[in-house]
Design an enzyme around this catalytic site. Structure first.
Site, PDB file in Angstrom:
ATOM      1  N   GLY A  15      -5.942  -7.669  -1.908  1.00 32.65           N
ATOM      2  CA  GLY A  15      -5.973  -7.771  -0.446  1.00 32.65           C
ATOM      3  C   GLY A  15      -6.700  -9.123   0.215  1.00 32.65           C
ATOM      4  O   GLY A  15      -6.988 -10.004  -0.972  1.00 32.65           O
ATOM      5  N   GLY A  20     -13.110  -6.069   0.669  1.00 31.80           N
ATOM      6  CA  GLY A  20     -13.758  -5.090   0.418  1.00 31.80           C
ATOM      7  C   GLY A  20     -13.603  -4.894  -1.209  1.00 31.80           C
ATOM      8  O   GLY A  20     -13.736  -3.898  -1.597  1.00 31.80           O
ATOM      9  N   LYS A  21     -12.516  -5.822  -1.756  1.00 33.86           N
ATOM     10  CA  LYS A  21     -12.038  -5.591  -3.145  1.00 33.86           C
ATOM     11  C   LYS A  21     -13.299  -5.441  -4.072  1.00 33.86           C
ATOM     12  O   LYS A  21     -13.218  -4.334  -4.929  1.00 33.86           O
ATOM     13  CB  LYS A  21     -11.174  -6.721  -3.736  1.00 33.86           C
ATOM     14  CG  LYS A  21      -9.977  -6.725  -2.804  1.00 33.86           C
ATOM     15  CD  LYS A  21      -8.950  -7.975  -3.269  1.00 33.86           C
ATOM     16  CE  LYS A  21      -9.805  -9.095  -3.488  1.00 33.86           C
ATOM     17  NZ  LYS A  21      -9.994  -9.665  -1.961  1.00 33.86           N
ATOM     18  N   SER A  89      -4.646 -11.928  -5.635  1.00 35.02           N
ATOM     19  CA  SER A  89      -3.482 -11.882  -6.036  1.00 35.02           C
ATOM     20  C   SER A  89      -2.493 -11.786  -4.897  1.00 35.02           C
ATOM     21  O   SER A  89      -1.748 -10.797  -4.751  1.00 35.02           O
ATOM     22  CB  SER A  89      -3.244 -10.746  -7.007  1.00 35.02           C
ATOM     23  OG  SER A  89      -3.537  -9.559  -6.506  1.00 35.02           O
TER      24      SER A  89
END
Length: 181
Positions: A15, A20-21, A89
């Site tokens: 994302g 918030g990863k 990514s």
């Protein structure tokens, strides 16, 4: 001999910056470890300051970073470790490559589908502001593309869900792998 209490997998969080990863990845890792599982998080900070410190953010360098991360995930999974990754990514082809390297049976793709506007509003590292000022080239969502997953295992919008609820949703998908073997 089985040393872990689970089936190894890689939970690939993707994302925009600010979705918030890393926050979710580290909480997910914490909860899995607290429940007796062997888990480890890989994110941009712990990879780009070591393994990929020689890479920038041009498309070819992003691809090489994801290739390296995928190979590390495969090694960890082979050792029985649950891996949580937190990488923008942005390219479909790179995530497909990651799935091929890690193994389709071990790759769980989770798309944090939080809008660019919300991520920019949060801007925890001030990166969107710098990108808008032209200080950062190839910034995903501003001057570089993000290609959303076509068939992720799960979609989570962190503008509508808390960290706790987001992690609970992900654990729901991962749960079959966490049962005692």
């Amino acid at each position: 001999m089985q040393l872990t209490r689970h089936e190894a997998a890689t939970i690939w969080l993707t994302g925009h910056s600010g979705s918030g990863k890393s926050t979710i990845a580290y909480e997910l890792e914490r909860q899995m470890v607290l429940s007796g599982h062997v888990a480890f998080t890989l994110d941009g900070d712990n990879i780009r300051f070591g393994l990929s410190r020689d890479l920038g953010f041009a498309p070819s360098e992003r691809t090489e970073n994801i290739r390296r991360v995928s190979e590390v995930c495969k090694l960890f999974n082979t050792a029985g470790v649950l891996v949580v990754t937190a990488f923008i990514s942005p390219y479909l082809a790179d995530r497909a490559m990651a799935r091929d390297i890690i193994g389709h049976d071990r790759f769980i793709e989770v798309y944090l589908a939080t809008s660019v506007q919300e991520c920019e509003r949060r801007d925890p590292k001030g990166l969107y502001k710098k990108a808008r000022a032209g200080e950062i080239a190839d910034f995903t969502g501003i001057s570089a593309p993000y290609q959303p997953p076509e068939n992720p295992s799960l979609v989570v919008d962190t503008s509508k869900m808390s960290v706790v609820d987001s992690v609970a949703e992900i654990l729901g998908v991962v749960a079959p792998r966490l049962r005692h073997k």
